[in-house]
Design an enzyme around this catalytic site. Sequence first.
Site, PDB file in Angstrom:
ATOM      1  N   CYS A 255      51.251  10.896 -28.539  1.00 42.22           N
ATOM      2  CA  CYS A 255      52.658  10.839 -28.922  1.00 42.22           C
ATOM      3  C   CYS A 255      53.325  12.129 -28.469  1.00 42.22           C
ATOM      4  O   CYS A 255      52.728  13.192 -28.488  1.00 42.22           O
ATOM      5  CB  CYS A 255      52.921  10.671 -30.415  1.00 42.22           C
ATOM      6  SG  CYS A 255      52.163   9.213 -31.112  1.00 42.22           S
TER       7      CYS A 255
ATOM      8  N   ARG B 272      51.642  11.359 -22.821  1.00 39.11           N
ATOM      9  CA  ARG B 272      51.050  11.523 -24.152  1.00 39.11           C
ATOM     10  C   ARG B 272      50.958  10.207 -24.925  1.00 39.11           C
ATOM     11  O   ARG B 272      50.421  10.153 -26.026  1.00 39.11           O
ATOM     12  CB  ARG B 272      51.880  12.511 -24.974  1.00 39.11           C
ATOM     13  CG  ARG B 272      52.002  13.875 -24.341  1.00 39.11           C
ATOM     14  CD  ARG B 272      52.840  14.772 -25.205  1.00 39.11           C
ATOM     15  NE  ARG B 272      52.181  15.021 -26.463  1.00 39.11           N
ATOM     16  CZ  ARG B 272      51.297  15.975 -26.669  1.00 39.11           C
ATOM     17  NH1 ARG B 272      50.964  16.787 -25.702  1.00 39.11           N
ATOM     18  NH2 ARG B 272      50.731  16.133 -27.844  1.00 39.11           N
TER      19      ARG B 272
ATOM     20  N   TRP C 158      51.787   6.656 -28.941  1.00 41.71           N
ATOM     21  CA  TRP C 158      50.447   6.104 -28.716  1.00 41.71           C
ATOM     22  C   TRP C 158      49.986   5.652 -30.098  1.00 41.71           C
ATOM     23  O   TRP C 158      49.708   6.465 -30.976  1.00 41.71           O
ATOM     24  CB  TRP C 158      49.512   7.168 -28.151  1.00 41.71           C
ATOM     25  CG  TRP C 158      48.168   6.641 -27.743  1.00 41.71           C
ATOM     26  CD1 TRP C 158      47.840   6.099 -26.538  1.00 41.71           C
ATOM     27  CD2 TRP C 158      46.977   6.607 -28.526  1.00 41.71           C
ATOM     28  NE1 TRP C 158      46.519   5.723 -26.530  1.00 41.71           N
ATOM     29  CE2 TRP C 158      45.958   6.026 -27.744  1.00 41.71           C
ATOM     30  CE3 TRP C 158      46.660   7.007 -29.818  1.00 41.71           C
ATOM     31  CZ2 TRP C 158      44.661   5.842 -28.185  1.00 41.71           C
ATOM     32  CZ3 TRP C 158      45.361   6.820 -30.278  1.00 41.71           C
ATOM     33  CH2 TRP C 158      44.378   6.241 -29.468  1.00 41.71           C
TER      34      TRP C 158
ATOM     35  N   ASN D  97      54.390  13.266 -34.494  1.00 42.93           N
ATOM     36  CA  ASN D  97      53.175  13.167 -33.690  1.00 42.93           C
ATOM     37  C   ASN D  97      52.031  13.668 -34.549  1.00 42.93           C
ATOM     38  O   ASN D  97      52.093  14.783 -35.056  1.00 42.93           O
ATOM     39  CB  ASN D  97      53.327  14.039 -32.428  1.00 42.93           C
ATOM     40  CG  ASN D  97      52.003  14.289 -31.730  1.00 42.93           C
ATOM     41  OD1 ASN D  97      51.094  13.464 -31.806  1.00 42.93           O
ATOM     42  ND2 ASN D  97      51.878  15.410 -31.061  1.00 42.93           N
ATOM     43  N   GLY D  98      50.996  12.847 -34.739  1.00 41.34           N
ATOM     44  CA  GLY D  98      49.857  13.259 -35.558  1.00 41.34           C
ATOM     45  C   GLY D  98      49.412  12.119 -36.450  1.00 41.34           C
ATOM     46  O   GLY D  98      49.855  10.981 -36.285  1.00 41.34           O
TER      47      GLY D  98
ATOM     48  N   GLU E 234      30.885  10.575 -14.117  1.00 40.03           N
ATOM     49  CA  GLU E 234      32.327  10.826 -13.965  1.00 40.03           C
ATOM     50  C   GLU E 234      32.974   9.726 -13.108  1.00 40.03           C
ATOM     51  O   GLU E 234      34.073   9.257 -13.403  1.00 40.03           O
ATOM     52  CB  GLU E 234      32.539  12.222 -13.352  1.00 40.03           C
ATOM     53  CG  GLU E 234      33.978  12.572 -12.998  1.00 40.03           C
ATOM     54  CD  GLU E 234      34.954  12.472 -14.156  1.00 40.03           C
ATOM     55  OE1 GLU E 234      34.539  12.327 -15.316  1.00 40.03           O
ATOM     56  OE2 GLU E 234      36.169  12.500 -13.882  1.00 40.03           O
TER      57      GLU E 234
ATOM     58  N   LYS F 189      36.035   7.289 -14.222  1.00 43.28           N
ATOM     59  CA  LYS F 189      37.286   7.152 -13.453  1.00 43.28           C
ATOM     60  C   LYS F 189      37.555   5.685 -13.163  1.00 43.28           C
ATOM     61  O   LYS F 189      38.654   5.182 -13.368  1.00 43.28           O
ATOM     62  CB  LYS F 189      37.188   7.883 -12.110  1.00 43.28           C
ATOM     63  CG  LYS F 189      37.485   9.317 -11.930  1.00 43.28           C
ATOM     64  CD  LYS F 189      38.693   9.915 -12.511  1.00 43.28           C
ATOM     65  CE  LYS F 189      38.657  10.027 -13.992  1.00 43.28           C
ATOM     66  NZ  LYS F 189      38.419  11.272 -14.620  1.00 43.28           N
TER      67      LYS F 189
ATOM     68  N   GLU G 264      38.408   3.537 -16.366  1.00 42.26           N
ATOM     69  CA  GLU G 264      39.654   3.815 -17.095  1.00 42.26           C
ATOM     70  C   GLU G 264      40.901   3.385 -16.339  1.00 42.26           C
ATOM     71  O   GLU G 264      41.900   3.051 -16.962  1.00 42.26           O
ATOM     72  CB  GLU G 264      39.750   5.276 -17.540  1.00 42.26           C
ATOM     73  CG  GLU G 264      39.916   6.286 -16.435  1.00 42.26           C
ATOM     74  CD  GLU G 264      40.074   7.714 -16.975  1.00 42.26           C
ATOM     75  OE1 GLU G 264      39.621   8.635 -16.312  1.00 42.26           O
ATOM     76  OE2 GLU G 264      40.671   7.892 -18.040  1.00 42.26           O
TER      77      GLU G 264
ATOM     78  N   HIS H 223      14.436   0.748 -16.574  1.00 46.51           N
ATOM     79  CA  HIS H 223      14.023   0.690 -17.976  1.00 46.51           C
ATOM     80  C   HIS H 223      14.942  -0.209 -18.800  1.00 46.51           C
ATOM     81  O   HIS H 223      15.001  -0.082 -20.016  1.00 46.51           O
ATOM     82  CB  HIS H 223      13.944   2.109 -18.554  1.00 46.51           C
ATOM     83  CG  HIS H 223      12.908   2.941 -17.866  1.00 46.51           C
ATOM     84  ND1 HIS H 223      11.556   2.720 -18.023  1.00 46.51           N
ATOM     85  CD2 HIS H 223      13.021   3.948 -16.963  1.00 46.51           C
ATOM     86  CE1 HIS H 223      10.871   3.580 -17.267  1.00 46.51           C
ATOM     87  NE2 HIS H 223      11.752   4.323 -16.603  1.00 46.51           N
TER      88      HIS H 223
ATOM     89  N   LYS I 268      47.094  10.946 -22.361  1.00 46.95           N
ATOM     90  CA  LYS I 268      46.533  12.125 -21.696  1.00 46.95           C
ATOM     91  C   LYS I 268      45.950  13.134 -22.677  1.00 46.95           C
ATOM     92  O   LYS I 268      44.910  13.696 -22.449  1.00 46.95           O
ATOM     93  CB  LYS I 268      47.650  12.775 -20.877  1.00 46.95           C
ATOM     94  CG  LYS I 268      47.233  13.984 -20.085  1.00 46.95           C
ATOM     95  CD  LYS I 268      46.462  13.573 -18.865  1.00 46.95           C
ATOM     96  CE  LYS I 268      45.976  14.750 -18.055  1.00 46.95           C
ATOM     97  NZ  LYS I 268      44.841  14.338 -17.207  1.00 46.95           N
TER      98      LYS I 268
END
Length: 600
Positions: free
Chosen positions: A2, A27, A73, A99-100, A477, A481, A484, A500, A595
């Site tokens: 947010c 955000r 968000w 925000n929070g 990584e 990428k 997402e 395995h 982000k």
Amino acid sequence: MCGIVGYIGEQDSKEILLRGLEKLEYRGYDSAGIAVLNHNGVHVFKEKGRIAVLREIVDASVSAPIGIGHTRWATHGVPSKVNAHPHQSSTKRFTLVHNGVIENYNHLKRDYLQSVHFESETDTEVIVQLIEQFVDKGLEVESAFRETLKLLKGSYALGLLDNQDQDTIYVAKNKSPLLIGLGKGFNVVASDAMAMLQVTDQYVELMDKETVIVKKDSVTIKNLEGTVIERAPYTAELDASDIEKGTYPHYMLKEIDEQPAVVRKIIGNYRNENGELTVDSDIRQAMIGADRIYIIAAGTSYHAGLVGKQYIEKLANVPVEVHISSEFSYNMPLLSEKPLFIFISQSGETADSRAVLVQIKEMGYKALTITNVQGSTLSREADYTLLLHAGPEIAVASTKAYTAQIAVLAILARDTARAKGIDIDFDLSQELGIVASAMETLVDAKEEMEQIARDYLSTTRNCFFIGRGIDYYVGMEGALKLKEISYIQAEGFAGGELKHGTIALIEDGTPIIALATQENVNLGIRGNVKEVVARGANPCIISMKGLNEEDDRYVIPTVHELFTPLVSVIPVQLISYYAALHRECDVDKPRNLAKSVTVE
Ligand code: F6R
């Protein structure tokens, strides 16, 4: 997550707020809203979706010199118009953006607000209703605001309007980032200086549990007891062009391309007068004094930490453990006698990492933060900071911050080795220079990478990345990428581990992206590729010159084997980018993500 903005001055606030929100969209971007106040009262515009959708519903004929805004968000309640901020009190006198996360919002509802009708499912609405209730009981607005804050458990950055007062924005912060921007005849509020760079580069930081009375000509910071706090502003060293896409179609592509320049900038910023790459002496001392390093991070930063472990152990001979921050806080391992904690975080705001930082500071341990954002929470609260100098990273998928983190970890490891008198048989500055040149070759290989994405990923449901040793970490990584931004199910595995269990998933045509940049495991990883090919997999081998074989799909230029992650990650970033593009995904703003992850 947010983002919030506020403006009080003489101009119409709408456009300033909307432009600010556009810069904060990284955000969170599931709904957005603004509230503006003029002599006719407060006007709230909010909608599900992006800022572009909000723009369409804002009434251009309303002009108001004071306003607040929010991009969301979702945490409490689905993304919807009714759950979008701003939220209002029952009489609509007070209007709030937040925000929070308010952890005790249900208790507050039960204990104080049983008779109140709530419009939304959010925790935020509790705050604005409490403020109104305190005012109804006879408190001044400022006192009502503070009394409400004293009841809140959790994180908040708040902007509040009172429709009976066109001269004030009430602001408060705890654990969520918030800055006040200073102008001549106006002041602004923003989660991130980037949002308001359009109007000012002068900012005042806020500390937790502080409130601010923002007027157009004054800014008064107070603690929760009402004592005034003086704090000097700083100049935000951001270049407006850093936060624009320029001619690029996406921030992610721009940020991938910036990587060679970032590595060169890091070399320049960390080089001392003798040409050596060094860190501050107090950081070096902390490294030498530690019997074990604990790296704490999340997501991509965690993957950079895995590479960093190799550097610190191999070069400086200090044992390192790497932990996912959200696990560490409640499942702490037995600590060594003299631990040093290293927090790696692009944003410097990740709540999971911050929770660990608070814990270990309470235990009396020292912490170093490696971050891209000067003045961020993790930087302020740690004992030491190393900056990434990568410039703002705006695409949600991290790229240049990852390579910058690895380069800075290499410098930290090298400098610790020097301080311990350990001989290293290469010149790091020179090796990173070679890396930067190799990166240039790779960012220019876009056509090849686009073709790989077409050949392997255009219709697949899943994809596996395999590697051994340091290549395994790059594979992890690469998988992050790809998943997402393209939503292809992707996993990174240690090459030897597939058989395995996971090999059961290999079918005809399953794409396997294998990384082969390490001499000591080259035969091993090629053996693993043969195992999956025998079961129908479609292999795409990315190797390093000197270790390459005939059918390898792409060969990266030779760099020192410790530093291959800085280079081999670029093909996987680009392949992921093109796979997402071909699937018409929103590359810079993937679904469900944000982000800066400021909730635990
Ligand atoms: C993935 C990504 C995330 C972040 C993670 C930690 O592309 O960006 O996995 O790495 O959320 O964020 P920071 O580094 O800001 O602590």
